[in-house]
Scaffold this active site. Structure first.
Site, PDB file in Angstrom:
ATOM      1  N   TYR A 299       0.818  -1.214   0.000  1.00 23.82           N
ATOM      2  CA  TYR A 299       0.000   0.000   0.000  1.00 23.82           C
ATOM      3  C   TYR A 299       0.848   1.260   0.000  1.00 23.82           C
ATOM      4  O   TYR A 299       1.851   1.318   0.703  1.00 23.82           O
ATOM      5  CB  TYR A 299      -0.878   0.009   1.259  1.00 23.82           C
ATOM      6  CG  TYR A 299      -1.708   1.259   1.369  1.00 23.82           C
ATOM      7  CD1 TYR A 299      -2.883   1.370   0.636  1.00 23.82           C
ATOM      8  CD2 TYR A 299      -1.306   2.327   2.159  1.00 23.82           C
ATOM      9  CE1 TYR A 299      -3.637   2.518   0.706  1.00 23.82           C
ATOM     10  CE2 TYR A 299      -2.066   3.480   2.227  1.00 23.82           C
ATOM     11  CZ  TYR A 299      -3.231   3.573   1.497  1.00 23.82           C
ATOM     12  OH  TYR A 299      -3.983   4.711   1.560  1.00 23.82           O
TER      13      TYR A 299
ATOM     14  N   TRP B 215       1.414   5.742  -1.447  1.00 28.28           N
ATOM     15  CA  TRP B 215       1.289   6.867  -2.368  1.00 28.28           C
ATOM     16  C   TRP B 215       2.519   7.016  -3.246  1.00 28.28           C
ATOM     17  O   TRP B 215       3.103   8.103  -3.322  1.00 28.28           O
ATOM     18  CB  TRP B 215       1.018   8.144  -1.585  1.00 28.28           C
ATOM     19  CG  TRP B 215      -0.435   8.298  -1.301  1.00 28.28           C
ATOM     20  CD1 TRP B 215      -1.191   7.546  -0.452  1.00 28.28           C
ATOM     21  CD2 TRP B 215      -1.314   9.250  -1.907  1.00 28.28           C
ATOM     22  NE1 TRP B 215      -2.497   7.983  -0.482  1.00 28.28           N
ATOM     23  CE2 TRP B 215      -2.597   9.028  -1.356  1.00 28.28           C
ATOM     24  CE3 TRP B 215      -1.155  10.263  -2.849  1.00 28.28           C
ATOM     25  CZ2 TRP B 215      -3.708   9.786  -1.726  1.00 28.28           C
ATOM     26  CZ3 TRP B 215      -2.261  11.021  -3.197  1.00 28.28           C
ATOM     27  CH2 TRP B 215      -3.517  10.773  -2.645  1.00 28.28           C
TER      28      TRP B 215
END
Ligand SMILES: Nc1nc2c(c(=O)[nH]1)N[C@H]1C(S)=C(S)[C@@H](COP(=O)(O)OP(=O)(O)OC[C@H]3O[C@@H](n4cnc5c(=O)[nH]c(N)nc54)[C@H](O)[C@@H]3O)O[C@H]1N2
Ligand SMILES: Nc1nc2c(c(=O)[nH]1)N[C@H]1C(S)=C(S)[C@@H](COP(=O)(O)OP(=O)(O)OC[C@H]3O[C@@H](n4cnc5c(=O)[nH]c(N)nc54)[C@H](O)[C@@H]3O)O[C@H]1N2
Ligand SMILES: [Mo]
Length: 815
Positions: free
Chosen positions: A145, A147
């Site tokens: 996971y 950004w």
């Protein structure tokens, strides 16, 4: 906090901003862009960027779009490329290198050894194959996971999963840290997730709303970025909203950057953190008591108001959820709650909500209750009324353009590969809720409940993370560090020496987005621009693109694997393909786009066409117009204030209608001296990204991450701005710099999320104020298992010990 009076409120209400016609809402133009002059055009999450390069070095980056509001993140380009925190060469932990199948030493304590790329590939491949053979594909966790940078080709997580699919499958994750609770509860209530969806547009709000409520959102910070790349329209909208003279009410324990920005134009109301459901119940109770709730709307468009009303009026549990009851819990006076009820019902009111309040224990209840309150006001589906959960994120109210939209590389293989496509491809198997990773590591094979299903945690033996910073993003860091010792192999692909990289076995140096070519759209909903993300400078050290790393690793799976992975295409051939697909889509939307070679040479972005119909979009208008023809996706087709589905799950921590549940750790049960810790998102970071950047100088206090402390809480502890402070609880301790400010509700402190964990070996204190050292790692509830990062009580004291040097951004010992 502003002392709210009826007179002050009513002064503002009713002024609608006729001047903001829909078509005038277009803050940017290509002409303005061209005026910005030279530089290489690229983009990041923080928007399209123009980069100045001198002698092969990136010297500055700035916004490539006209904009009224400043965005500090756009200036970080040179720091991103040249920081001392860059990983420049492949590195292996010493104790791992000496015996890879049965490693020595402790992750996070060992030195690293520089190796060649080929050696690193071979090491990983051999152990990966051993583990996969011994324990099966679900033992390999590739949820990864995070950004990672923008772009439709260089998508770290997808590229990792593409490789793992070719290798025979992996364990993945469900949901995300951002809206874990909301995205599971809202489909039960509204039939859609609401959090990542086009909102009633910004122009419609400017035209039609009379009262705008900012219920726990801080768009001046959070709109600096978007998942794709920001189109900058959201910040412009809030700028125009401020000019509009509308009544703005901000409900937040912190006087956020947004509330400061609105200044005199907004009313600040500060409840205790985690008490919003009680606060909303008090408002709802007032509406019912005065008979003002919209009974016709509730009758036609909702189910289950009756049992909820019984709870509200105390018929279910003997406790009336009156304004006084609510006030005792949330710390806002009963009189103010009653006034809010009046204002909401008398005006066209948009309840905008952020996500911090659902990133908490029992987070599901917050947005369920907002939807319920909005239903009682009867304005859902009307222009400028109702509620919206994405005004602060990715420009959720910017109208969708007529656009040619870029596709992106996928985790599964497309056709057309020169090497044939007869690989046995397996995707994610045994995925678990993303924020339960430590629970999974601690309990291999254990059964748990998620959204009404019984699922089983995998037995994780290998982790490969590419494009996420899980040592900063996950809760209860010390518990994570223990669980992190369990797998047999941990690989981190990173441009930087993050705490996760320092706790890995193998670290692979990855390029930043400035060092490779890519493409992106802007505005996750608007598709306002298509931007060339041009390579600005050559890669630092030996860093490589994730795409090339996984293509190389695929060749080790079997000869020819490289070309299967790349489908025989180079970076520029992939971009050509994506662009051409967008161009074709553009044609049917009547948007002319130049050919790829011209587009790429021109160094200009493409602005997509304004669509007048989309500009007038009102969320749930179709449902309101005809709920039979356009039902919601709930079992009843209506807004479910009471959910029979959730009743059937029989969960103590998620009852079948919005309910006030006292969290394990909050102001209401704080012992003497304990304070509620908030961990809002930072103005000058994207999570942990850019923590190393020059801009840190603007917010660091005594060279540490700041902690916001209310003057009364500081005084009794003899703490002043600039002092070093130790914040601690049973889970850990951090060193932070005091910022004494009345911008935070008394009884709460805030350490913004995203500072890199950096532990002092002797005392165990985190020297860089990583807030998650203190947070509680519990699920929001067993409905959604969402991240509950904003749940923690802490103590603070002036720090008087020897001051350890900050080492967060230094590479580890390399021998
Ligand atoms: N206490 C607390 N904790 C929280 C939150 C909170 O509110 N409070 N918020 C949560 C939320 S909403 C989120 S979304 C998460 C965010 O958690 P993350 O998304 O994990 O945070 P980032 O710091 O953005 O991490 C991205 C990482 O990817 C790396 N990276 C960038 N580009 C590339 C690339 O091209 N390739 C590779 N391989 N790596 C790359 C960056 O260097 C960085 O280390 O944090 C969560 N944690
Ligand atoms: N600059 C910048 N922008 C970002 C990010 C970033 O890290 N930096 N992260 C991006 C990501 S991944 C996400 S998920 C979003 C996050 O968006 P959000 O989750 O909305 O952001 P937060 O800062 O966690 O919370 C928003 C506001 O809610 C308030 N708040 C917290 N708890 C409570 C509460 O109990 N009640 C009330 N009423 N208010 C409360 C906080 O004080 C804060 O002002 O932002 C995105 N945008
Ligand atoms: Mo997020």
């Amino acid at each position: 906090m502003t002392n709210m009076t009826r007179r002050r409120f009513l002064k503002g209400t009713g002024i609608t901003a006729g001047a903001f016609a829909c078509s005038s809402f277009s803050p940017l133009s290509l002409a303005e862009l061209n005026e910005r002059g030279g530089g290489v055009l690229t983009a990041g999450r923080m928007g399209p960027l123009l980069c100045d390069v001198q002698d092969g070095r990136l010297v500055s980056s700035k916004n490539a779009l006209a904009q009224t509001m400043p965005n500090s993140l756009q200036l970080t380009g040179p720091d991103q490329v040249y920081t001392k925190a860059r990983v420049k060469y492949p590195m292996v932990r010493k104790g791992f290198l000496s015996n890879p199948s049965s490693p020595q030493g402790v992750r996070g304590s060992d030195e690293f050894v520089r190796v060649s790329w080929e050696k690193a590939y071979k090491l990983i491949h051999e152990q990966h194959m051993r583990i996969r053979k011994q324990y099966g594909p679900a033992a390999v966790f590739a949820g990864s996971y995070g950004w990672r940078s923008s772009g439709v080709l260089h998508k770290a997580q997808t590229l990792l999963q593409r490789y793992m699919s070719m290798a025979g499958g992996y364990s993945g994750h469900l949901g995300d840290y951002s809206t874990g609770a909301a995205q599971v509860i809202m489909p039960h209530v509204m039939g859609s997730i609401e959090v990542y969806e086009q909102q009633t547009t910004y122009p419609v709000i400017l035209e039609s709303s009379e009262v705008v409520v900012l219920w726990g959102l801080n768009p001046v910070n959070t709109l600096k970025i978007a998942w794709s790349s920001t189109d900058c329209a959201g910040l412009e909208f809030f700028h125009q909203l401020k000019q509009s003279g509308k009544t703005i009410i901000a409900i937040d324990p912190i006087r956020s950057e947004t509330i400061e920005f609105f200044g005199e134009n907004a009313q600040w109301i500060a409840p205790h953190p985690m008490t919003d459901v009680a606060m909303m119940l008090g408002i709802a109770h007032t509406l019912v008591k005065k008979g003002k709730h919209d009974k016709a709307f509730l009758e036609k468009y909702t189910t289950g108001f009756e049992p909820f009303e019984a709870y509200l009026m105390g018929k279910e549990d003997g406790i009336e959820k009156s304004s006084q009851w609510a006030s005792d819990i949330c710390g806002v006076s009963a009189e103010q709650l009653e006034l809010l009820a009046d204002i909401f019902i008398q005006n066209r009111t948009m309840l905008m909500s952020g996500w911090g309040m659902q990133r908490q224990q029992y987070g599901e209840q917050r947005h369920w209750m907002i939807a319920t309150l909005a239903a009682m006001l009867g304005q859902i589906g009307l222009p400028g009324g109702g509620f919206g959960l994405s005004y602060h994120y990715s420009n959720g109210g910017n109208p969708t353009r007529n656009a040619g939209v870029l596709p992106a590389i996928s985790a599964s293989l497309g056709g057309g590969s020169s090497a044939g496509n007869d690989w046995a491809i397996s995707g994610a198997m045994q995925s678990f809720p993303v924020a339960r990773i430590v629970e999974a590591l601690e309990n291999p094979g254990k059964m748990y409940i998620h959204n009404g299903h019984e699922l089983k945690f995998p037995n994780i033996k290998m982790i490969w993370w590419a494009g996420g910073a899980n040592f900063t993003h996950h809760q209860d860091t010390n518990r994570l560090i223990k669980a992190w010792q369990k797998p047999e192999l941990i690989v981190i692909s990173e441009p930087y020496w993050t705490a996760a990289a320092k706790h890995a076995d193998v670290v692979l140096p990855i390029t930043t987005s400035f060092e490779r070519n890519d493409l992106t759209m802007t505005g996750d909903y608007s598709n306002q621009h298509l931007v060339p993300m041009k390579k600005v400078v050559e890669p630092e050290g030996e860093s490589r693109n994730d795409f090339d790393v996984f293509a190389d690793m695929s060749e080790l799976l079997a000869p020819g694997g490289h070309d299967v992975y790349t489908e025989g295409k180079t970076e520029m051939e992939w971009l050509y393909g994506f662009y051409t697909a967008a161009q074709q889509g553009g044609r049917s939307a009547r948007v002319a786009m130049p050919n790829f070679s011209k587009f790429w040479q021109d160094n200009e972005l493409i602005e997509m066409k304004w669509n007048e119909k989309n500009a007038k979009f009102v969320r749930h208008a179709a449902f309101r117009e005809d709920p039979v023809l356009n039902p919601l996706g709930t079992p009843s087709g209506k807004i479910e204030i009471y959910s029979k589905t959730i009743e059937g799950y029989n969960l103590k921590d998620c009852p079948p209608h919005p309910t006030w549940l006292a969290p394990d750790e909050y102001t209401g049960n704080a012992k003497d001296g304990e304070l509620q810790l908030m961990t809002a998102h930072a103005a000058h970071r994207l999570h942990s990204q850019f923590n190393y950047a020059t801009i840190r100088g603007q917010y660091a206090i005594a060279d540490r991450e700041p902690i916001w402390i209310h003057p009364d809480d500081a005084m009794v502890r003899d703490i002043k701005t600039g002092d070093l402070v130790r914040a601690f609880n049973q889970r850990g301790q951090v060193l932070v710099g005091a910022e004494v400010t009345d911008r935070i509700k008394q009884g709460s402190v805030c350490i913004h999320e995203g500072a890199w964990p950096d532990f002092d070996k002797q005392s165990g204190i985190c020297k860089n104020g990583g807030c998650n050292v203190l947070t509680l790692d519990v699920p929001s509830s067993r409905l959604a298992n969402g991240c509950a990062a904003n749940s923690a009580l802490v103590r603070i004291e002036k720090y008087t010990g020897e001051v350890p040097a900050l080492t967060a951004f230094d590479p580890p010992m390399i021998s």
